[in-house]
Design a protein around this motif. Structure first.
Motif, PDB file in Angstrom:
ATOM      1  N   ALA A 167       1.342  10.076  -7.278  1.00  0.00           N
ATOM      2  CA  ALA A 167       1.294   8.810  -6.335  1.00  0.00           C
ATOM      3  C   ALA A 167       2.742   8.243  -6.718  1.00  0.00           C
ATOM      4  CB  ALA A 167       0.275   7.773  -7.007  1.00  0.00           C
TER       5      ALA A 167
ATOM      6  N   GLU B 250      -3.675  14.059  -8.023  1.00  0.00           N
ATOM      7  CA  GLU B 250      -2.716  13.865  -6.971  1.00  0.00           C
ATOM      8  C   GLU B 250      -1.699  12.894  -7.452  1.00  0.00           C
ATOM      9  OE1 GLU B 250      -3.859  11.026  -3.440  1.00  0.00           O
ATOM     10  OE2 GLU B 250      -4.011  12.741  -2.969  1.00  0.00           O
TER      11      GLU B 250
ATOM     12  N   LYS C   1       6.121   5.642  -1.116  1.00  0.00           N
ATOM     13  CA  LYS C   1       6.325   6.533  -0.229  1.00  0.00           C
ATOM     14  C   LYS C   1       7.705   6.984   0.584  1.00  0.00           C
ATOM     15  CE  LYS C   1       3.320   6.972   3.991  1.00  0.00           C
ATOM     16  NZ  LYS C   1       2.504   6.154   4.757  1.00  0.00           N
TER      17      LYS C   1
ATOM     18  N   LYS D  66       0.774  -1.293   0.083  1.00  0.00           N
ATOM     19  CA  LYS D  66       0.079   0.101   0.024  1.00  0.00           C
ATOM     20  C   LYS D  66       0.940   1.452   0.101  1.00  0.00           C
ATOM     21  CE  LYS D  66      -1.132   0.327   5.038  1.00  0.00           C
ATOM     22  NZ  LYS D  66       0.052  -0.347   5.449  1.00  0.00           N
ATOM     23  N   ASN D  67       2.194   1.086   0.410  1.00  0.00           N
ATOM     24  CA  ASN D  67       3.103   2.344   0.311  1.00  0.00           C
ATOM     25  C   ASN D  67       3.546   2.420  -0.833  1.00  0.00           C
ATOM     26  OD1 ASN D  67       2.372   3.291   2.969  1.00  0.00           O
ATOM     27  ND2 ASN D  67       3.727   1.566   3.652  1.00  0.00           N
ATOM     28  N   GLY D  68       3.327   1.797  -2.120  1.00  0.00           N
ATOM     29  CA  GLY D  68       3.830   1.778  -3.457  1.00  0.00           C
ATOM     30  C   GLY D  68       5.172   0.847  -3.430  1.00  0.00           C
TER      31      GLY D  68
ATOM     32  N   THR E 129       8.926  13.320  -6.237  1.00  0.00           N
ATOM     33  CA  THR E 129       8.778  12.950  -7.402  1.00  0.00           C
ATOM     34  C   THR E 129      10.128  12.679  -8.143  1.00  0.00           C
ATOM     35  OG1 THR E 129       6.489  13.814  -7.586  1.00  0.00           O
ATOM     36  CG2 THR E 129       7.587  13.505  -9.487  1.00  0.00           C
TER      37      THR E 129
END
Ligand code: BES
Ligand code: ZN
Length: 466
Positions: A282, A280, A285, A238-240, A289
């Motif tokens: 993504a 937004e 986390k 879920k945190n990428g 970027t």
């Protein structure tokens, strides 16, 4: 030098016309049906190298698409610059989204629109015209020149990788000059010092031996699309973070200095999101970027196929589903190790109710070039002079798989003098290239060659350092 610059300025409209001819050739490497176009394109490029004064021009046949080689080696006692580019282009689909014919270049709003305008015909053509200008004005070049133009970059550079290993002597040089990357922003001259690598995989999931009625059979056998979706959903947390074991094991941490350098770049996450039409951003986390794009490995589905995809509805439980997945890698990850880990992990999460086959496509090793290098510094000054602005140093999220081989096999520094913009729609409909970047690119190239000609050659046995 002034005469050369004047010559470039007064001949610029011819260069645009010639580029248009180059762009007319449908040199799509991925499609077998364009093999003849690729051949024609190699011939076109070789003619341009002859026009630029190359004394030897040869088209090397390979197991795949031909490699165009050119050389002019009469600058005795001067260093040698190897100019690399790729004359192959990406397919044009979806063609209906193009506002003009992808192979009939159109000038609109100061841009030239066509497939390959940026990636990479427009960008490497710059270095053919700069050399030609020296040749036409002075009868000679400030450095020795070699060209390598390949036709397989967009499909993994397999033949060139082999060619490089076999032809180290032929390709020996003091620096490799490449324009196949992006500028940080419009009017911001940029030297790129890092590229991500790549590992491209495909997962095919097979369920029942034929498509089934989803009412008669739904609920009794596993649905390959559902199972594929579950597999894909287990690739990230879920945190990428990518969940493949050992995926991050060899990732080189960025230094505090590099982190600080990124911060200095004027990058607005807000504008970036706006331009891409998302509410937004993504990603992994804990990273900015730019850090995510340039220094962190990623995993993305590039395509997914399965079942009924026409308009309307058809009740069917498909027999097969397929996903194409790419992983962008960073130093010091090894694409071959990552491939093994990917296969092992996907197998471990695949249910027995379906057959899962995993196939590998191409690889590319990530690379970072040392910025202290003299050739890189000269290139930085050259772009800065041509654009009349301060240069910035960036890394890149994309890949040019052959760069690592140049650096390792030829022991030469790679200069990534990007002239494109990330907004140029490469690999996408309406690809374009700013005409002013085409022009300033030719000037940058001329400044670079001229200044590099004042250096003592190292014959690439060792790296030049400040
Ligand atoms: N010119 C690109 C590399 C690039 C991508 C530069 C994005 C700047 C921004 C190059 O032609 C390319 O597309 N490379 C492929 C390599 C792959 C097919 C092995 C890529 O990055 O997907
Ligand atoms: Zn490309």
């Amino acid at each position: 030098m002034d005469a050369v610059l004047n010559y470039i300025n007064s001949n610029f409209s011819n260069y645009v016309a010639e580029l248009k001819d180059y762009l007319r050739i449908k040199s799509i490497s991925a499609l077998e049906s364009h093999k003849e176009d690729i051949k024609r394109c190699a011939e076109f490029a070789s003619q341009k190298l002859k026009d630029a004064g190359m004394k030897r021009v040869e088209i090397f046949q390979t197991g795949g698409h031909p490699i165009v080689y050119g050389e002019w080696l009469e600058a005795e006692g001067k260093p040698t610059v190897l100019i690399y580019g790729h004359y192959d282009v990406q397919p044009v689909d979806p063609v209906e989204l193009w506002l003009s014919d992808p192979f009939e270049a159109e000038l609109r709003d100061g841009k030239i629109f066509a497939r390959g305008a940026n990636d990479n015909k427009g960008q490497h053509f710059v270095h053919i015209k700069s050399v030609e200008a020296f040749y036409k004005v002075t009868g000679k070049m400030p450095v020795n020149i070699k060209y390598v133009l390949e036709g397989e970059e967009e499909i993994g550079s397999v033949s060139l990788t082999k060619f490089l290993k076999e032809q180290k002597e032929l390709l020996k040089c003091d620096a490799v000059l490449i324009s196949d990357t992006s500028m940080f922003a419009e009017d911001v001259p940029t030297i790129t010092y890092g590229l991500r690598g790549l590992c491209y995989m495909e997962i095919e999931v097979t369920g029942p031996n034929k498509d089934l009625h989803s009412g008669s059979f739904g609920g009794s056998v596993a649905n390959p699309i559902n199972e594929l979706a579950k597999i894909i959903s287990k690739l990230h947390d879920k945190n990428g973070k990518v969940l493949i074991p050992n995926f991050y094991k060899d990732v080189r941490r960025i230094t505090a200095k590099e982190k600080e350098n990124f911060k200095q770049l004027k990058f607005s996450e807000k504008n970036y999101a706006k331009e891409l039409g998302v509410k937004e951003l993504a990603g992994e986390k804990g990273f900015t970027t730019l850090e995510r794009l340039w220094t962190r490995p990623t995993l993305d589905c590039n395509g997914i196929i399965g079942g009924f995809t026409e308009n309307g509805a058809k009740t069917v439980l498909p027999s097969k589903a397929l996903a194409k997945i790419s992983m962008r890698l960073v130093p010091d990850q090894d694409p071959k190790k990552i491939e093994k880990e990917f296969i092992r992990y996907v197998k471990s999460i695949s249910p027995k109710s379906v057959r899962v086959e995993i196939k590998s496509h191409h690889y590319g090793y990530p690379v970072v070039v040392p910025l202290e290098n003299r050739a890189v510094q000269i290139a930085a000054n050259a772009v800065s002079k041509a654009f009349g602005k301060k240069v910035v140093f960036t890394r890149e999220g994309g890949s040019i798989p052959i760069v690592v081989d140049f650096v390792k096999q030829l022991k030469a520094p790679a200069i990534l003098m990007g002239l494109g913009l990330d907004s140029d729609n490469i690999h996408s409909p309406n690809e374009h290239f700013l005409i002013k970047n085409f022009e300033k690119g030719i000037l940058s190239s001329a400044y670079f060659l001229n200044e590099f000609g004042r250096q003592t050659p190292t014959n690439s046995d060792e790296e030049i350092t400040e």
